[in-house]
Design an enzyme around this catalytic site. Structure first.
Site, PDB file in Angstrom:
ATOM      1  N   SER A 148      -6.182   2.740 -18.896  1.00 26.04           N
ATOM      2  CA  SER A 148      -6.860   4.005 -19.174  1.00 26.04           C
ATOM      3  C   SER A 148      -8.364   3.756 -19.269  1.00 26.04           C
ATOM      4  O   SER A 148      -8.975   3.321 -18.299  1.00 26.04           O
ATOM      5  CB  SER A 148      -6.291   4.630 -20.447  1.00 26.04           C
ATOM      6  OG  SER A 148      -6.668   5.972 -20.573  1.00 26.04           O
TER       7      SER A 148
ATOM      8  N   ASP B  96       1.085  10.917 -13.636  1.00 28.43           N
ATOM      9  CA  ASP B  96       0.064  10.735 -14.671  1.00 28.43           C
ATOM     10  C   ASP B  96      -0.862  11.946 -14.664  1.00 28.43           C
ATOM     11  O   ASP B  96      -1.751  12.056 -13.828  1.00 28.43           O
ATOM     12  CB  ASP B  96      -0.731   9.448 -14.417  1.00 28.43           C
ATOM     13  CG  ASP B  96      -1.670   9.110 -15.572  1.00 28.43           C
ATOM     14  OD1 ASP B  96      -1.878   9.979 -16.443  1.00 28.43           O
ATOM     15  OD2 ASP B  96      -2.184   7.980 -15.610  1.00 28.43           O
TER      16      ASP B  96
ATOM     17  N   HIS C 139       1.252   8.427 -17.759  1.00 27.36           N
ATOM     18  CA  HIS C 139       0.147   7.595 -18.229  1.00 27.36           C
ATOM     19  C   HIS C 139       0.633   6.366 -18.996  1.00 27.36           C
ATOM     20  O   HIS C 139      -0.124   5.425 -19.192  1.00 27.36           O
ATOM     21  CB  HIS C 139      -0.781   8.430 -19.106  1.00 27.36           C
ATOM     22  CG  HIS C 139      -2.117   7.810 -19.337  1.00 27.36           C
ATOM     23  ND1 HIS C 139      -2.967   7.467 -18.307  1.00 27.36           N
ATOM     24  CD2 HIS C 139      -2.763   7.447 -20.483  1.00 27.36           C
ATOM     25  CE1 HIS C 139      -4.077   6.935 -18.810  1.00 27.36           C
ATOM     26  NE2 HIS C 139      -3.971   6.914 -20.117  1.00 27.36           N
TER      27      HIS C 139
END
EC number: 3.4.21.26
Length: 738
Positions: free
Chosen positions: A581, A665, A701
């Site tokens: 991330s 995601d 994610h």
């Protein structure tokens, strides 16, 4: 093994368009920025063909790793152990806790047979009956329990389910006397009520004291909500609304509680105080540690947009978190005039009169929980090591718990209960649950409730330490170093260096059987530098890695690698950097920024690589508090020079690099990794090392991934490191070098 042979200039082709975006710069006026892979932002047949070709290309390389099958098998074996989490006593007077027997796709929710505390030390560790099994909701383990809440009457269980890793959640309600197991017929599930609340995102579930309904946050009813088997929604998150749902009614009849049409990107969270007398409304404009806090008397006859809110904290300059209340006196954790946080009281019946209760200290107050009707359990973070304390509501320190423990602590408890639990985890500590019981004699109040037992992995063969090093500007940065005791610090060891550095998130010591197994099998060292931008030392540490200071994060991370090599923790050409991330951004930016040869390999998970467009997709606008706003001419001038996608140096050799993303995601949309992979492969076609992308299916994610998805991904990811660096599998029977 030998490094996997690599043939440059063999990448699947990607069409380059002549698309240009024009940005406003305070220094240069209009700036034209080419974006030849802008088409990869959309889900089209062309995008699908390109991603499919990339999947095949990457899979071909990964499958050339002769160690891959046994590495995946080793990861599966090391994770096959019972995992239990701290139990929680709900209002039906039964204990509930998460449990996984080892390799179940999703962790399930169990409960006790009665009010007796369950025994989680049994052979299988379950200690009770299966109450809610997410694995019954899908055949492939991609349906996950994202959030839940029990009604105060104990009769209802509201729960949010996400599919394929999406941030979107659908809320359902079932009767607590009707567990969900694989034996339940989904088409004839009599325990589930008709409720189906859609378009929910970033929301808790807040039951009203009368158990007639609950509050939640949702987004507008559109066709762009991420679907289980369809494309993800990528539009910016706008027009969040707080609603009240009354049981037995359709969602179309839900009552609007609050929205702000003038600030379409703001988000909300609503809760009810434990005494049932007040509503709490938190209003957030971005991801910063700042929020508004409004309070209103709870009136079941007046649940609607005309609630009279008392705007207790109505300016964005600090974070305010309600801990508990005694009538009109509220206890608040805040960073107002206290970067390390403190506790204040505010009396809303006395003109919002504020008094300090627990002053700021030299440690970061990371959490505080009200327990036993007059006490607090506090977690302070000192040099990235958690300390747990018991305080009175008068602000007096009474005890410190688990003084010898080094790692991360999480408190679980409620104000109405006479005991609370503390989950303790560290690099070599797979999980210990302690219990503090106020009704016992003082010297007997703290005890160990459960200790996790592993299968086939001896944590005593590993050791963790902490060092401090200087960054580029002289700032002292802490770093944890973990190794198998047979691995020598003589300048020959490969290193996995993991980092994050953003959004005031602290990366604490954590346990990973997968990482320890990789260290053991290949003689690798694990390093975790706690760089600026995180929350390890409070808000000042966070702000030192934000916006125009974002470069500090990259400098800190590069300096960590240089320190490891200089001090012989690592071989000069065998440091692999990894992050996810915001940490994926960290990896791609550092590869661009660092001198050639600094890193031996780079793995970026679900990274934010296009800093000029992140704010245009899903929740991205909220990240402008950390990254800046590319549409602001002043911000553009410090964002553009560090954005990984637009700053790939074409005159230097890149290390082997693997980008990881997932098709569902909708947090950091996959276009970031798609576009960076395409640009890397175009700009560096003759790079002597592979520049690849791995695209996961029916995953998001990270949250909600099944155990099997995690193991497969870990084998591919760490296997890529091994085959790219030519790491040699060690004899697992080798004794530690004590």
């Amino acid at each position: 093994m030998a490094r996997t042979p690599w043939l440059p200039n063999a990448y699947p082709p990607a069409r380059r368009s002549d698309h240009v975006d024009i940005y406003k710069s305070a220094l240069r006026g209009d700036v034209r920025v080419q974006d030849p892979y802008q088409w990869l932002e959309e889900y089209t047949d062309e995008t699908d063909k390109w991603t499919t070709a990339q999947e095949v290309f990457t899979r071909t390389y990964l499958d050339k790793n002769p160690d891959l099958p046994r590495l995946e098998k080793a990861f599966q074996a090391c994770n096959d152990y019972p995992k239990s989490y701290a139990p929680y006593l709900h209002d039906d007077n039964r204990w509930y806790w998460y449990y996984n027997s080892g390799l179940e796709p999703q962790t399930a929710l169990y409960r006790s047979k009665d009010s007796s505390l369950p025994d989680l030390s049994t052979a299988d560790g379950s200690g009770g009956d299966l109450f809610f099994d997410p694995n019954a909701l899908s055949n492939d383990g991609t349906a996950a329990l994202s959030t839940y809440a029990f009604s105060d009457c104990g009769k209802y269980f509201a729960y949010g389910i996400s599919f394929s890793g999406s941030d979107f959640v659908t809320i359902y309600v079932r009767l607590t006397d009707s567990p969900l197991t694989k034996d339940v017929d989904a088409k004839n599930d009599k325990g589930r009520l008709p409720e189906e609340i859609k378009f929910v995102k970033f929301s808790s579930i807040g039951w009203t004291p009368d158990s007639k309904g609950f509050f939640y946050q949702r987004y507008p009813d559109t066709s762009t909500v991420t679907q289980e088997n369809g494309p993800i929604a990528t539009e910016g998150d706008l027009d969040a609304m707080v609603y009240y749902h009354r049981l037995g009614t359709p969602q179309s009849e839900d009552t609007l509680i609050y929205q702000d049409k003038e600030h379409r990107d703001w988000m909300f969270s609503i809760d009810v105080t434990d005494d049932g007398n007040y509503l709490l409304l938190y209003i957030l404009k971005d991801s910063s540690r700042q929020n508004l806090l409004w309070i209103a008397a709870f009136d079941p006859a007046n649940l609607g947009p005309n609630i009279k809110w008392q705007k207790v904290f109505d300016e964005y300059h600090s974070e305010y978190e309600i801990i508990t209340n005694k009538g009109s006196l509220f206890y608040v954790r805040t960073n107002e005039s206290a970067p390390q946080y403190r506790v204040i009281t505010v009396d809303i019946a006395k003109g919002n009169e504020i008094n300090e209760l627990i002053p700021e200290t030299d440690a970061y107050l990371s959490s505080i929980t009200s327990v036993n009707k007059g006490y607090f359990a506090l977690v302070y973070k000192r040099n990235v090591k958690d300390e747990v304390y018991v305080y009175s509501h008068a602000g007096n320190q009474l005890a410190r718990l688990a003084e010898d423990f080094v790692g991360a602590a999480h408190v679980s408890g409620r104000e109405k209960h006479s005991s609370f639990f503390v989950e303790l985890n560290g690099f070599t500590s797979p999980g210990t649950i302690g219990r503090y019981k106020f009704t016992d004699p003082e010297e007997q109040r703290w005890s160990i409730y459960r200790t996790t037992k592993l299968n086939g992995l001896n944590t005593e063969d590993f050791e963790a330490s902490q060092v401090w090093y200087e960054s580029k500007d002289g700032t002292s940065i802490p770093m944890f170093i973990v190794r198998h005791k047979s691995t020598k610090f003589d300048g020959t060891a490969p290193v996995i260096q993991y980092g994050y550095g953003g959004f005031s998130i602290s990366i604490d010591p954590f346990f990973s059987a997968t990482i320890l197994t990789f260290l053991q099998k290949y003689g690798v060292v694990f390093a975790l530098p706690n760089i600026r931008g995180g929350g390890e030392f409070g808000e000042d540490w966070h702000l030192a890695g934000c916006r125009e200071k974002k470069g500090n994060c990259f400098d800190d991370f590069i300096a960590a690698t240089q320190y490891l090599v200089k001090n012989k923790y690592a071989a000069p050409d065998k440091v692999t950097i990894n992050g996810g991330s915001n940490g994926g951004l960290l990896v791609s930016a550092c590869v661009n920024r660092a001198p050639e040869g600094t890193f031996g390999c780079a793995v970026a998970d679900v990274g934010v690589h296009d800093l000029l467009k992140f704010h245009k997709f899903t929740i991205g606008k909220a990240w402008t508090s950390d990254y800046g706003n590319p549409d602001d001419p002043n911000d553009f001038d410090f964002i553009f020079p560090i954005s990984p996608l637009q700053n790939i140096p074409k005159d230097k050799v890149f290390p082997p690099m693997l980008l990881l993303t997932a098709d569902h995601d909708d947090r950091v949309v996959p276009m970031h990794s798609f576009k960076l992979a395409a640009e890397l492969q175009y700009s560096l076609p003759h790079n002597p090392n592979p520049l690849l992308i791995r695209i996961d299916k029916k995953a998001g994610h990270g949250a909600g991934k099944s155990t099997q998805q995690k193991i497969k991904e870990s084998a591919d990811k760490w296997g890529f490191v091994a085959q790219s660096l030519g790491l040699v599998w060690k004899d697992s029977t080798e004794q530690p070098n004590l």
